[in-house]
Design a protein around this motif. Structure first.
Motif, short mmCIF file in Angstrom:
data_model
loop_
_atom_site.label_atom_id
_atom_site.label_comp_id
_atom_site.label_asym_id
_atom_site.label_seq_id
_atom_site.Cartn_x
_atom_site.Cartn_y
_atom_site.Cartn_z
N ALA A 1 -13.67 8.59 -24.26
CA ALA A 1 -12.50 8.69 -25.11
C ALA A 1 -12.04 10.14 -25.13
N VAL A 2 -12.99 11.05 -25.31
CA VAL A 2 -12.63 12.47 -25.38
C VAL A 2 -13.63 13.23 -24.51
N GLY B 1 -10.99 26.69 -21.54
CA GLY B 1 -11.49 25.33 -21.50
C GLY B 1 -10.41 24.34 -21.85
N LYS B 2 -10.76 23.05 -21.74
CA LYS B 2 -9.77 22.00 -21.92
C LYS B 2 -10.38 20.88 -22.74
N VAL B 3 -9.54 20.24 -23.55
CA VAL B 3 -9.97 19.01 -24.22
C VAL B 3 -9.14 17.88 -23.64
N TYR B 4 -9.78 16.87 -23.07
CA TYR B 4 -9.02 15.74 -22.52
C TYR B 4 -9.16 14.54 -23.43
N TRP B 5 -8.03 13.92 -23.72
CA TRP B 5 -8.12 12.65 -24.45
C TRP B 5 -7.75 11.59 -23.44
N SER B 6 -8.60 10.56 -23.36
CA SER B 6 -8.36 9.59 -22.30
C SER B 6 -7.02 8.94 -22.56
N ASN B 7 -6.29 8.70 -21.49
CA ASN B 7 -4.97 8.12 -21.60
C ASN B 7 -5.15 6.62 -21.60
N LEU B 8 -5.18 6.01 -22.77
CA LEU B 8 -5.50 4.59 -22.81
C LEU B 8 -4.36 3.79 -22.21
N PRO B 9 -4.66 2.89 -21.30
CA PRO B 9 -3.59 2.10 -20.71
C PRO B 9 -3.07 1.12 -21.74
N GLY B 10 -1.90 0.64 -21.49
CA GLY B 10 -1.44 -0.47 -22.31
C GLY B 10 -0.52 -0.05 -23.44
N TYR B 11 -0.34 1.28 -23.64
CA TYR B 11 0.62 1.54 -24.71
C TYR B 11 2.00 1.63 -24.08
#
Length: 1573
Positions: A677-678, A733-743
């Motif tokens: 997720a993150v 550094g980087k913080v990635y939030w997963s790109n949830l499909p379906g929105y």
């Protein structure tokens, strides 16, 4: 003389038309009548028919719909036209007096013109509101006809070579111009609306505001007349009498005045400034952006103000004219008559008309009415602008708060108090500055004009008077600044006093039990003493300022007239004397105000500086960290948010969430391929200073699983959560939030809301000021099953059941105070309830006891969240939950120590695992220990229950006022309510004055009366002095006149100067009296404040404990804060102002009546009108004031609330909703404030018009009775002052009424009964060392808390031997604590008695009884101050004794380590010690007082196992020879006691040794012990 239209003078044939029809002046005048008559004939039938049928009107606030172009211009022109017609009538009538016979044609057409013009505007108004443009044709024809006939007249005049020097020619020319302009306006309406001559007329729709019936503020929409007189307010103000004005009644703001609109205006100009400046560090100027956004209205207001000021000078000039011409107007030479005859009538010059006194009186009246109208309009425009500006600024500040970087808040660059000051103080300063700023440029002009006029009237001596005024102005400025400083210091003292009072009230039970209340009371009195000293300085400066204000004009008049008598050759005529007197009155106001305005300007500069700094402070970085697409769509959403109507978005948003949420969540499951997720890569994060708090972070949070973050205190667990939320500054550094499909991106470009919000429960719980339900749903739609599930998971149901209104109870700052655990559970519930994919919980168990933690873990986190497949990140210290974690992140010193599942860690890092194991064991032991005792939660619930049970007993009588309101509502009979609401609280006034002391009141009344009598005497003397002029006597008696001329000039001058000494003495006396009155009033106020506070404090401190159970703490504190502040600072000033303005008005009316007794006849209807105006206004004003106050508080709280919960709001992504709410709150408050100021204008316009009528009647009466000119001048000058002071009388009355409520509230507490401190025995009869042994007999004891309530202890009998250790146990509410209170006589013992060492305690004086026993209470109470003060406030013990006590309580080493030892600081409530330590201090406190009886009330409930064992030992040893009564929660603490008493429902069930009771199988005690094991 017969009346004939053309007159019948001898020798002239008025009706002959030999020279041509148009050359007969009379015929031309008759021709002029035609249009007027035509209009009247046409319009009257239409008006009558129109009024008959109202059906055609559009259904809106139809009477306010102004939609014909050129609307205001038409009204202005019509008013001008009316004025010119009045001049024409006057000119005609005056010319007519010069003719032999009456010539009606001189003024009759003018009169008809006046009537026609009035009709035209009435007709126009009705057509406009009925939307019937076709009927405007009638007016169009009328303007054309009138224009033509007047043109003919003008042309004839020009033919006869009459020119500008003749007044009638000028008037006719003016009329031609006006008719021409009106014709143009009419043509314009046709051009725009095309209602005639065009094929397709234009359709119009009313403004959006008018279609919305919620908009009740009609000022922008009504016609000019209604705008200037606030006529549209009538229904509201008169209706307030029948039923109070509520928020519903004042409705919404018009769109143009809403905070959002103004915020956009201000923001655009602010951004424009920002783009212009090349230098990025230089902040855009707020002044410029304010000017760009609101400059127009300020210019308008200033223009109106200038017009008003110039018209203001008409008063003195008209007075001088009237007084001058009263003598000379009797005969005008008729020699030049024939010269000015043309057309057989007389033509006069302009000056001639102005020599007629009646004309001047009417002019004076018109000038006054206009001046007042302009002035009020100017005030209104500035106030409206000020309110708009405040709304815009608040919105700007709020938007900035939502973007503030967290480090700013936590590193203390922007503290909460700073933000609160910005909102509460700085924006208001700017608003006030705007209110006053037209004065900045209007006043200098006014002063210069005044001085010029004075010079023109009096010559050089005027400059001396003006000089006096100018020299004293800086002194006033000085006093004003001093006043502000004193107010600051007073504020500091009162905050300090409040802090001490709050402490006393919070610890009142302890203070009473230890008999310390008087010591602490003296601490408050000491601070109050300092505050009063400061208040006295304040009073001194205030009275100086009032004195200067009153004395300056007297001094100036004195200087001017005395020098005039000695310098000038010319004698002073009454005309000049009184005109200059009136001018001095005009000059004083701007000078006095100037100091205030300058002070405000300086403050405004500071405020703008602060605002500018705030708007420039650091913001959070972009939202790009939540992945790119996201930030893009958010931006779109934001943009969409700002433009257009916010309302609709919200509405759509709400439905959208309902529709899309459920199905989308389900769709997500199958398509989910990513399991992270993150993710954080190489993260270095900081809180602002460049040292990184978190370094080298590489973690991933798996989707749909439970991740736990563990580690020691301060290793950065919470920071890690915040870093992922983007609250910390990223170094690299980087913080990635997963790109949830379906929105899906929805139709308006904004994203379905909850997809990317994170449900976050912070460590420090944060609640909104709202109901429990609103706090949990937090803007999401309410879903019953879900809500119920969440509440069960957080076990909130029992707590909610205890609240008075269940989950609809208000909580938060202003609501009911919950304990820490309850607050925390509500925050967790909020996070659970939100429909988000990711949940962050930051140490949700910290304030919960073990049962609740377990329940929350099982039901809430494992069941509720995991079933939903939500990603959960949990920070915790409770390692026993690690077994449930899917993923563990262990942290140490700001970096990640380990990451993985529990299995991984077990295999790879054995050390860590072992370390955890030992910790877990320790925690398990604690767990066992915790289960033994009555848990913390039950305690919390108990305190909550106590608070409410006691409140309900008083049946919710929150405030006397509210009770009254209820009674009023029940009253069906309207009239009684009305009279009740319009009554002035005389009783409270008397109460207030009597607390000031009768001597002061007597002095005040006496000096006030004396001062005003002397002021009148000065002016009367001036009248006599100026009238002693020989020219005046010539009229009275020509013979004296003849002898007078023979006298030589010197004696005349000497006689003239003989008036001077008396004048000087009178002025001196007046100045002295001014000083005395201002001082007496202010010091009367200080005396009253002193007495009221002293009595209040003593009453409350000595009230029985029951009083504090029933009265909410906030209410008592309000008496000490808000109400005391009003009594201290506001009432004296209002009282002074009220008495002054009332006496001024009365003395003025007295003088006028003395000069012209005929005036009294006119006075009766005026008084009636005045009575009704003030009666209606006071009621409405009070309501509106209440509304303003009650809407202001939520607004201010909302800001501080937002600032506290920033991280939560941003994590949830609820910024837009909060902005919307803020705008609503601002608008509500602004509506109330606008209505309040409009109501003030309503009153002032009306009282000003009344004043103008008074001036007119006084002038007319004087002219007709033709009394002595000096006295007439005196009367008129006084009449002019009335207009200024009438509205102050009413304003002050209504203010005083509002302020007297404070006295009433304080007074209501003064009637509470005190405890009976005396007792029936004398102190001397009690042995010094009583109680020596500690033998206690309880005989048939019955106790209740209040005479109204049921007994809590019923017929109790017990005997306790000296030195026995007794334990009392029983379930909650069995009466254990009540018994302990009975020992101290804190409750009502109504039967039976307690005898200690042979003395019945009920007979003892309380002070003695309570100072000889010791008690340790359940909740530890410490006071701010030193440790010494907490152990021994009476300062009777030696240091050794104190150290000994601390040693017994195991505190000696800790205290030794503190700086200052015994004098070390204890903060408020003892916050700098842990709960356990506080409890130990309370023990030490009990040891210090070596009494032979000690009562311990559940003293060990909040102490850990180890400390408790120590305590038990101590009690056994240190108190070996004393009687100890322990009230136990955990039964095992009293297993070693000598005697056990088991209670149930207020009676003793079992009584005996614990061993014996244990053996009886079925005994209650045995069952308790079993349950506890």
């Amino acid at each position: 003389m017969a009346l004939s239209f053309c007159g019948n003078d001898r020798g002239s044939n008025a009706y002959s038309v030999d020279k041509g029809v148009l050359d007969n002046g009379c015929f031309v005048d008759a021709l002029n009548l035609v249009p007027h008559v035509f209009l009247l004939f046409i319009t009257f039938p239409i008006l009558f028919i129109g009024w008959g049928s109202q059906s055609s009107k559009v259904q809106i606030h139809h009477n306010t719909w102004l939609h014909f172009p050129g609307h205001s211009l038409r009204w202005i022109l019509t008013f001008t036209l009316l004025f010119v017609h009045v001049c024409e009538i006057a000119e005609g009538i005056v010319s007519n007096t010069q003719m032999e016979s009456n010539h009606l044609h001189l003024f009759m057409p003018a009169l008809m013109g006046f009537i026609a013009a009035t009709t035209s505007v009435v007709y126009y108004h009705n057509i406009e509101t009925a939307n019937f443009p076709k009927l405007l044709l009638a007016l169009f024809i009328y303007w054309i006809l009138a224009f033509i006939t007047k043109m003919i007249k003008l042309w004839k005049f020009a033919d006869a070579s009459l020119g500008v020097q003749h007044l009638r020619f000028c008037i006719t020319a003016l009329l031609v111009v006006l008719y021409g302009l009106l014709m143009a306006v009419e043509i314009n309406v046709i051009r725009v609306r095309k209602y005639v001559f065009f094929a397709n007329p234009q359709k119009v729709k009313p403004a959006e505001d008018l279609q919305d019936l919620g908009v009740r503020f009609l000022q922008p929409f009504v016609n000019l007349l209604s705008k200037s007189t606030y006529w549209w307010m009538n229904p509201l103000i008169i209706g307030a009498h029948k039923r109070p004005i509520e928020l519903k009644k004042i409705g919404k703001l018009p769109i143009a005045m809403r905070a959002l609109t103004n915020y956009m205006r201000l923001k655009d100009s602010y951004e424009e400034q920002r783009q212009k400046t090349e230098d990025p560090d230089k902040s855009p100027s707020i002044w410029k952006s304010m000017y760009r956004a609101f400059g127009g209205s300020i210019l308008l207001s200033s223009t109106l103000r200038y017009m008003a000021d110039l018209l203001g000078f008409a008063g003195p000039l008209c007075i001088s004219g009237i007084v001058e011409h009263l003598d000379s107007s009797t005969e005008i030479d008729r020699t030049n008559k024939t010269a000015n005859m043309t057309f057989g009538v007389y033509f006069m010059s302009s000056t001639e008309l102005l020599q007629n006194t009646s004309v001047l009186a009417v002019l004076l009246f018109l000038a006054l009415v206009l001046q007042r109208t302009f002035l009020q309009a100017s005030y209104y425009v500035t106030i409206e602008t000020g309110i708009n500006l405040r709304g815009a600024l608040l919105a700007m500040i709020y938007n900035k708060i939502l973007r503030l970087s967290t480090s700013n808040m936590s590193m203390g660059e922007m503290t909460l108090s700073q933000i609160n000051n910005l909102v509460a103080i700085e924006t208001n300063q700017l608003m006030w500055f705007l209110f006053l700023c037209p004065n900045l440029w209007a006043m200098p002009v006014q002063i210069i004009m005044g001085v010029i006029l004075l010079y023109y009237l009096l010559g050089d001596s005027a400059l001396i008077g003006a000089g006096v005024i100018l020299l004293l102005a800086p002194v006033q400025y000085l006093i004003a600044t001093k006043l502000a400083d004193t107010q600051k210091s007073t504020l500091d003292y009162s905050t300090d006093r409040l802090k001490k009072t709050t402490e006393i009230l919070k610890g009142i039970k302890l203070l009473k039990l230890y008999a310390w209340e008087n010591i602490f009371c003296d601490r408050v009195e000491e601070t109050r003493g300092k505050e009063l000293t400061s208040l006295k300085t304040f009073a001194l400066y205030t009275s100086m300022s009032i004195f200067m204000n009153a004395a300056i004009p007297i001094a100036a008049v004195l200087a001017t007239f005395v020098t005039h008598a000695y310098i000038e050759e010319v004698r002073l005529s009454p005309a000049k004397a009184f005109a200059s007197l009136a001018l001095f009155h005009i000059l004083v106001t701007p000078l006095f105000l100037l100091s205030t305005v300058v002070r405000f300007a300086v403050k405004a500069l500071v405020s703008v500086q602060k605002l500018s700094e705030f708007l420039q402070s650091d913001e959070l970085g972009d939202d790009s960290w939540r992945n790119t697409e996201m930030s893009m769509s958010l931006e779109v959403g934001k943009k969409y948010k700002h433009h257009g109507d916010t309302k609709t978005i919200n509405r759509k948003g709400r439905y959208r969430m309902d529709n899309y949420e459920q199905p989308m969540r389900r769709q997500l499951r199958p398509t989910e391929t990513e399991d992270v997720a993150v993710q954080v890569n190489d993260g270095f994060f900081t809180w602002g200073s460049n040292l990184s708090t978190l370094s080298d972070i590489n973690i991933r949070i798996p989707t749909g699983q439970l991740t736990m973050i563990v580690g020691q205190v301060g290793c950065g667990k919470s920071s890690l959560l915040l870093a992922m939320l983007g609250e910390m500054q990223t170094i690299s550094g980087k913080v990635y939030w997963s790109n949830l499909p379906g929105y899906e991106i929805l139709f308006d470009g904004s994203i379905s809301k909850n997809r990317y919000s994170v449900a976050y429960a912070a460590q420090k719980s944060w609640l909104l000021n709202a109901t429990v339900e609103e706090n949990i749903t937090f803007g999401s739609p309410f879903n019953k099953q879900r809500y119920k599930a969440v509440i069960d998971a957080c076990s909130l149901q029992p707590d909610i059941d205890l609240l008075p209104f269940g989950d609809q109870t208000e909580i938060g700052e202003r609501g009911i105070n919950l304990s820490g655990g309850q607050r925390q559970r509500i925050c967790v519930a909020r996070a659970l309830y939100q429909n988000t994919n990711i949940v962050f919980l930051d140490d949700p168990f910290s304030a919960l006891d073990i049962h609740l933690s377990d329940h929350l873990m099982q039901e809430g986190i494992l069941k509720f969240l995991q079933d939903d497949k939500r990603t959960v990140v949990l920070v915790t210290h409770k390692l026993q939950y690690l077994i449930h974690a899917d993923w563990i992140i262990a942290m140490k010193d700001g970096s990640v120590l380990r990451e993985g599942t529990l299995k991984d860690i077990q295999t790879h890092d054995v050390e860590l695992y072992e370390h955890w194991k030992t910790l877990m064991n320790r925690q398990d032991q604690e767990l066992e220990k915790e289960t033994e005792m009555e848990s913390q939660t039950t305690l919390e619930r108990k305190t909550l229950r106590r608070a409410f049970y006691s409140r309900e007993a008083k049946s919710q009588t929150d405030d006397e006022d509210e009770e009254e309101e209820v009674e009023e509502d029940d009253d069906d009979n309207m009239s009684t309510t009305t009279s009740r609401r319009s009554k002035i609280p005389w009783k409270m006034c008397c109460r207030y004055l009597s607390s000031g002391g009768f001597l002061m009141v007597f002095l005040m009344v006496l000096s006030k009366l004396a001062k005003h009598s002397v002021m009148v005497a000065i002016d009367y003397w001036l009248a006599a002095w100026t009238s002693s002029n020989p020219h005046n006597q010539s009229l009275a008696d020509p013979f004296i006149n003849a002898t007078n001329y023979t006298k030589n000039d010197d004696t005349q001058i000497a006689e003239h100067r003989s008036y001077v000494p008396v004048f000087i003495i009178l002025c001196g006396a007046a100045i002295a009296l001014c000083l005395i009155t201002s001082l007496t009033v202010e010091f009367l106020g200080v005396a009253a404040a002193t007495n009221l506070h002293h009595n209040l404090l003593n009453k409350i401190i000595h009230a029985p404990i029951r009083f504090f159970d029933v009265t909410p703490l906030g209410q008592i504190l309000n008496r000490f804060s808000a109400d005391t502040n009003i009594i201290d600072q506001h009432i004296p000033q209002t009282l002074e102002s009220l008495t002054r303005s009332t006496l001024l008005c009365l003395s003025a009316i007295g003088v006028i009546a003395f000069v012209t007794p005929a005036f009294l006849i006119a006075l009766v209807p005026l008084m009636v009108a005045f009575y009704f105006i003030q009666k209606y206004f006071r009621v409405a004003s009070k309501d509106l004031q209440d509304l303003d106050d009650s809407t202001q508080l939520p607004l201010l709280c909302y800001f501080s609330e937002t600032a506290e919960g920033l991280t939560t709001i941003r994590a949830f992504r609820h910024e837009a909703r909060f902005k919307q709410r803020m705008l609503e709150l601002t608008d509500t408050n602004n509506t109330a404030y606008l209505f309040l100021s409009a109501a003030n204008r309503w009153l002032e316009v009306r009282t000003d018009y009344l004043g103008a009528v008074i001036v007119l009647t006084a002038a007319v009466a004087a002219i007709w009775t033709s009394s002595q000119s000096g006295l007439v001048g005196l009367g008129l000058t006084y009449a002019l002052t009335v207009t200024n002071y009438l509205n102050w009388v009413v304003r002050n009355l209504s203010d005083l009424e509002v302020q007297m409520a404070a006295v009433k509230k304080v007074n209501s507490f003064l009637s509470t009964e005190s405890e009976n401190y005396e007792g029936s025995m004398d102190v001397s009869q009690v042995p010094k060392d009583w109680p020596q042994h500690g033998e206690i007999k309880i005989q048939d004891l019955c106790v209740r808390y209040d005479t109204m309530l049921k007994p809590v202890l019923k017929h109790i009998n017990a005997y306790i031997n000296p030195g026995q250790k007794v334990g009392i146990c029983g379930r909650t509410g069995s009466g254990k604590s009540s018994l302990s209170l009975a020992f101290f006589n804190m409750v009502d013992v109504f039967e039976g008695k307690i005898v200690i060492d042979g003395i019945d305690i009920c007979k003892l004086p309380l002070q003695t009884l309570r100072s000889r026993l010791s008690i340790i209470l359940q909740d530890p109470v410490l006071f701010s101050g030193s440790i010494r003060l907490n152990l021994d406030p009476e300062c009777t013990c030696t240091d050794d004794r104190l150290w000994e006590a601390l040693e017994i309580a195991q505190l000696k080493n800790m205290v030794k380590a503190l700086p200052g030892g015994l004098d070390a600081v204890v903060t408020e409530g003892g916050e700098n010690f842990s709960v356990g330590q506080r409890q130990l201090f309370c023990l030490a406190r009990a040891f210090v007082r070596k009494s032979s009886i000690l009562i311990m009330d559940e003293a060990t409930a909040s102490i850990d196992m180890a400390t408790e064992n120590i305590l038990q030992k101590v009690v056994m040893t240190a108190f070996a020879d004393r009687t100890v009564v322990t009230i136990a929660h955990r039964v095992h603490t009293i297993l070693t006691a000598d005697l056990v008493i088991v209670m149930k429902r207020g009676s003793i069930m079992e009584y005996g040794k614990p061993e014996i009771l244990m053996e009886q199988e079925d005994s209650l005690f045995a069952s308790f012990v079993k349950a506890d094991m």
